[in-house]
Design an enzyme around this catalytic site. Structure first.
Site, mmCIF file in Angstrom:
data_model
loop_
_atom_site.group_PDB
_atom_site.id
_atom_site.type_symbol
_atom_site.label_atom_id
_atom_site.label_comp_id
_atom_site.label_asym_id
_atom_site.label_seq_id
_atom_site.Cartn_x
_atom_site.Cartn_y
_atom_site.Cartn_z
ATOM 1 N N GLU A 255 0.782 -1.179 0.063
ATOM 2 C CA GLU A 255 0.117 0.118 -0.053
ATOM 3 C C GLU A 255 0.804 1.553 0.018
ATOM 4 O OE1 GLU A 255 -3.391 0.342 -0.165
ATOM 5 O OE2 GLU A 255 -2.893 2.463 -0.592
ATOM 6 N N THR A 297 -5.549 1.226 -5.600
ATOM 7 C CA THR A 297 -5.144 0.279 -5.571
ATOM 8 C C THR A 297 -5.703 -0.648 -6.536
ATOM 9 O OG1 THR A 297 -5.162 0.799 -3.015
ATOM 10 C CG2 THR A 297 -4.999 -1.577 -3.765
ATOM 11 N N HIS A 412 -1.368 3.317 4.787
ATOM 12 C CA HIS A 412 -2.536 3.827 4.005
ATOM 13 C C HIS A 412 -2.757 5.267 4.610
ATOM 14 C CE1 HIS A 412 -6.060 5.018 1.940
ATOM 15 N NE2 HIS A 412 -6.099 4.083 1.106
ATOM 16 N N ASP A 471 1.690 -0.135 -4.928
ATOM 17 C CA ASP A 471 0.560 0.140 -5.772
ATOM 18 C C ASP A 471 0.335 1.540 -6.415
ATOM 19 O OD1 ASP A 471 -0.165 1.311 -3.196
ATOM 20 O OD2 ASP A 471 -2.290 0.434 -3.074
ATOM 21 N N HIS A 472 0.811 2.496 -5.584
ATOM 22 C CA HIS A 472 0.830 3.815 -6.225
ATOM 23 C C HIS A 472 1.309 4.752 -5.145
ATOM 24 C CE1 HIS A 472 -2.542 4.249 -2.967
ATOM 25 N NE2 HIS A 472 -2.983 3.071 -3.771
HETATM 26 C C1 GP9 Z 1 -8.652 -0.479 0.508
HETATM 27 C C2 GP9 Z 1 -6.961 -0.329 0.050
HETATM 28 C C3 GP9 Z 1 -7.011 1.100 -0.112
HETATM 29 O O1 GP9 Z 1 -9.172 -1.768 0.529
HETATM 30 O O2 GP9 Z 1 -6.931 -0.996 -1.204
HETATM 31 O O3 GP9 Z 1 -7.327 1.658 -1.273
HETATM 32 P P1 GP9 Z 1 -6.618 3.027 -2.164
HETATM 33 O O4 GP9 Z 1 -7.777 4.089 -1.438
HETATM 34 O O5 GP9 Z 1 -5.312 2.848 -1.781
HETATM 35 O O6 GP9 Z 1 -7.140 3.029 -3.347
HETATM 36 MN MN MN Z 2 -3.685 2.031 -2.296
#
Ligand code: GP9
Ligand code: MN
Length: 623
Positions: A255, A297, A412, A471-472
Site C-alpha cells: 500500500e 489500489t 495507507h 501500488d501507487h
Molecule cells: C482498501 C485499499 C486502499 O481496500 O485497497 O485503497 P486505495 O485508497 O489505496 O485505493
Molecule cells: Mn492503495
C-alpha cells in the site's frame, strides 16, 4: 371519492417525510450506519430528502388529486420495494444491490434459498408508509382546492428547497469524501453519502453507459488491436523463461509504497532495512512507475492482472466488473493453480467481491476471514503484521501450487500507527502526514520481514516465487513543502514525476539469492508485470491480449505512459508540457520529446476499446 382539486405540496411533503423517516431508521437498524462525526451524521440524515422531494414533487404537475395520489402511492411502493430488496440483500451479503448483480442469473439458483431465508413475515412493516398513504388517499376529501397562483408559488418554493437539500448533501459529501463519484469508492460509502435512492440512480447511469458501448461492439473490433499487440510483442528471454515454473506465486501489493524510501534514511535510520537486504537477493526494478488512475489500489491490481490500462476516470473495478478478462489468475488456473486474493478489508471496497469473480480468483479472503479486533487494528483496519500472521494459517491449507495476491493496508493515508508499533520516530516537518508516512512504511517493512520468516517456518518459502510491488504513490503533490525539506531541494515537475516510482521486487529462492540478485535500472511500468511473471513461470503469452512487455526480454522497449498522457522513455521525460532529460532532469527543447508524443493516445485507444466494448469475450487465440 376524489374531488377534482390539487392537493398542493402537502401530499409530496407527507410522502417524503414518511419515506425519509423509514429510510433513516433502515440506515441505523438494518445497514448499521454509524456516523463518525457531526458532518457525517448530517449527511446521513438529509441524504434521502432531495431525491424523495424531487420524485414525489412530480405529482404537482398532475391535474387531479386522484392522479396525484396514484403517482405518489406507486412511487412510494416502487422505492419501498427497492429499499426492501436492499435490506434483504444486505442481511445476507452485507452489501448493496448493483444492476450487474441482477443480471448474474447463474448465481440465483444457489443464492435463492439463502436469500429467501432472510425474508421475515414482520418485514411487512417496511411497507407501513405506503399503506398509510393508501389509507390517506381514502380521506382525500380533506383537501381543499388551491388557487393556480398559490400552486405555482408553492411549487417553486418546494423545488427550490429540494434542490438546496440535494446540493448541500453533495457539498458535504464532497468535503467528507473528495471525488466520491469519480472515484466511486466503496458502495457503503456511496450509499452513506449519496443516500440509497441516489446511489441506485447512479448505478443505473453507470450501467446504461457501459451497456450501450458493449451492445455496439463486435469481434472484428479486436482484430486491429491484436495486430498491434502482435507487432510489438517482446519474446521471453531464454535465460529467465521458466525459472519459477511450477512454484507457488505469492504476490504482495504494498500500500502506497513509493520507491524513494528504498535505500533511504530518515534522521539517520533506514526506512526499509529488510527490503534493502531482500532486494539484493532478488530481481529489483529501480525505475518502475505506477500507472494508476482514480481507481488507485484497484487500478494497480487491474494493471498487474490484465496488463490493460485502467480508465482515465472512475475505477474500472466498478464500471466494468462484468467484462471478460484474461487475467494472470486465469492463466495460472489454466495451468493447474489454485488462485486466491487476500485483503482484510470490507469485501465490497473497490467492488472487489464482484470484480474478483471476473478476474477469476477462486476464493477471496476478505475482512470476514480474519479476526479483527480493536487491539490488532489501526487506521483502515487489520495491521499488516497480524494480517500476514493470520494469512499464513490460510495459505498453508491451500491446494498447491497456488497463486495468492495479498494487499497490505497499514501504510495507507493518513498513516496512523500505535506508539508501540513505531519502529522509527516520526519525521519532523510541519506536515504530520509526511511525518507519519515514514513510520508506517517502516512498520510495513517489518511485517514483510516477519512474513518471509513465517514462509520459511512453514516450508512454503523454497517452493514459491515472492513478488512485491508498490501500488501507487502515498504522498501526493499537496505535501511539496515537507518533501522539499526531506530531499533538501525544491520539488520540480520532474521530481514529482519521478516520485511516481514504486518498487518491484521478484524473489525466487534458490535462483535470485546467494548473491545472484540483479538490480535492473531500465524504465518500466506496472503494465509489464503480468507478462514478466508468466514468462518466469514458464507460461507463454504470445497470443495474449496485453499491453505490457516482459521486462526481462532483450527486445523490451523503454517507454512508460501514465494514464494522464505523461510519459518517460530511456532518454526523455515528458510532464507538464515540458521535456526533460530523464537522467539529469535538465529541461530540453520540447522537440526532443515530440517523436514519442501520440503513441500514448494510440495505446489508450486500443486498451479502452477492449474495456468499453468488453472485447475479450470475442477473443480467439491465433496460432
Ligand atoms: C482498501 C485499499 C486502499 O481496500 O485497497 O485503497 P486505495 O485508497 O489505496 O485505493
Ligand atoms: Mn492503495
Amino acid at each position: 371519492m376524489f374531488r377534482n382539486s390539487r392537493a398542493g405540496i402537502f401530499l409530496p411533503v407527507i410522502a417524503t417525510f414518511l419515506l425519509w423517516v423509514k429510510t433513516y431508521i433502515v440506515y441505523l437498524t438494518c445497514f448499521h450506519f454509524k456516523p463518525a462525526n457531526i458532518i457525517q451524521g448530517i449527511i446521513l440524515l438529509i441524504n434521502p430528502i432531495g431525491f424523495l422531494m424531487l420524485l414525489f414533487g412530480a405529482c404537482l404537475f398532475f391535474k387531479t388529486v386522484k392522479s396525484q395520489f396514484r403517482f405518489i402511492i406507486l412511487s412510494s411502493l416502487f422505492l419501498s420495494v427497492i429499499l426492501y430488496a436492499n435490506i434483504v440483500f444486505y442481511r445476507f451479503f452485507n452489501d448493496f444491490i448493483t444492476i450487474p448483480i441482477l443480471f448474474q442469473t447463474s448465481n440465483f439458483g444457489e443464492l435463492g434459498d439463502s436469500v429467501f431465508a432472510e425474508i421475515k413475515w414482520w418485514d411487512i412493516i417496511f411497507f407501513a408508509d405506503t399503506l398509510m398513504l393508501l389509507l390517506f388517499s381514502k380521506k382525500s376529501l380533506l383537501f381543499e382546492s388551491i388557487s393556480p397562483l398559490r400552486t405555482i408559488i408553492h411549487r417553486r418554493l418546494y423545488f427550490s428547497i429540494a434542490c438546496i437539500v440535494l446540493f448541500l448533501n453533495l457539498i458535504f459529501s464532497e468535503l467528507v469524501r473528495p471525488q466520491l463519484l469519480t472515484r466511486t469508492f466503496d458502495r457503503k460509502l456511496l450509499v452513506k453519502n449519496l443516500g440509497t435512492y441516489n446511489y441506485q440512480l447512479y448505478d443505473l447511469i453507470l450501467q446504461s453507459k457501459s451497456s450501450a458501448q458493449k451492445a455496439f461492439a463486435d469481434g472484428t473490433k479486436l482484430i486491429d488491436t491484436q495486430n498491434y499487440i502482435r507487432a510489438n510483442y517482446a519474446p521471453p528471454n531464454k535465460e529467465f523463461f521458466g525459472l519459477a515454473k511450477g512454484r507457488n506465486l505469492i504476490l504482495v501489493s504494498l500500500e502506497s509504497t513509493q520507491d524513494f524510501v528504498i535505500h533511504s534514511k530518515m534522521n539517520g535510520k533506514e526506512i526499509t532495512p529488510f527490503l534493502n537486504q531482500f532486494m539484493k537477493e532478488s530481481y529489483y526494478f529501480s525505475n518502475l512507475y505506477h500507472q494508476t488512475g482514480q481507481g488507485k489500489t484497484s487500478d494497480a491490481e487491474f494493471l498487474v492482472e490484465n496488463s490493460l490500462y485502467p480508465l482515465n476516470r472512475g475505477a474500472v473495478f466498478f464500471t466494468h466488473s462484468s467484462n471478460t478478462y484474461h487475467s494472470l489468475a486465469k492463466s495460472l488456473q489454466d495451468h493447474g493453480y489454485y488462485t486466491a486474493a487476500m485483503h482484510a478489508n470490507n469485501k465490497s471496497f473497490w467492488n472487489r467481491n464482484i470484480m474478483y469473480k471476473a478476474i477469476g480468483y477462486q476464493k477471496f479472503f476478505s475482512s470476514t476471514s480474519y479476526t479483527i479486533t480493536t487491539d490488532n487494528s489501526v487506521g483502515w483496519g487489520l495491521k499488516d503484521i497480524p494480517f500476514f500472521e493470520q494469512s499464513i494459517d490460510i495459505i498453508k491449507k491451500l491446494s498447491k501450487p497456488f497463486y495468492v495476491k495479498m494487499i497490505t493496508l497499514t501504510n495507507h493515508h493518513p498513516f496512523r500507527l500505535n506508539v508501540e508499533d513505531r519502529l522509527i520516530e516520526e519525521y519532523d516537518s510541519n506536515d504530520s502526514v509526511v511525518n507519519r508516512y515514514f513510520t508506517t512504511v517502516r512498520y510495513e517493512d517489518e511485517a514483510i520481514k516477519k512474513f518471509i520468516q513465517k514462509l520459511k517456518d512453514e516450508k512454503l518459502y523454497d517452493k514459491s516465487i515472492i513478488v512485491l510491488y508498490g501500488d501507487h504513490h502515498g504522498i501526493s503533490e499537496n505535501h511539496q513543502a515537507a518533501m522539499s525539506q526531506y530531499f533538501e531541494k525544491e520539488i520540480t515537475p520532474y521530481d514529482t514525476f519521478n516520485l511516481q516510482k514504486i518498487p518491484l521486487i521478484i524473489h525466487i529462492p534458490g535462483i535470485t539469492d546467494h548473491g545472484r540478485g540483479i538490480t535492473f535500472s531500465k524504465v518500466v511500468g506496472q503494465i509489464d508485470i503480468r507478462p514478466t511473471l508468466l514468462h518466469l513461470m514458464g507460461i507463454n503469452t504470445r497470443n495474449d491480449v496485453q499491453f505490457g512487455h516482459d521486462l526481462l526480454s532483450p527486445s523490451y522497449k523503454q517507454h512508460v505512459i501514465f494514464r494522464d498522457g505523461r510519459f518517460v522513455t530511456d532518454q526523455y521525460l515528458w510532464t507538464a508540457n515540458r521535456c526533460y532529460l530523464r537522467k539529469t532532469g535538465t529541461e530540453v527543447d520540447v522537440r526532443r520529446c515530440k517523436p514519442f508524443i501520440g503513441e500514448e493516445s494510440r495505446v489508450f485507444m486500443y486498451s479502452d476499446k477492449i474495456i468499453y466494448g468488453d472485447l475479450l469475450r470475442f477473443y480467439k487465440a491465433r496460432k
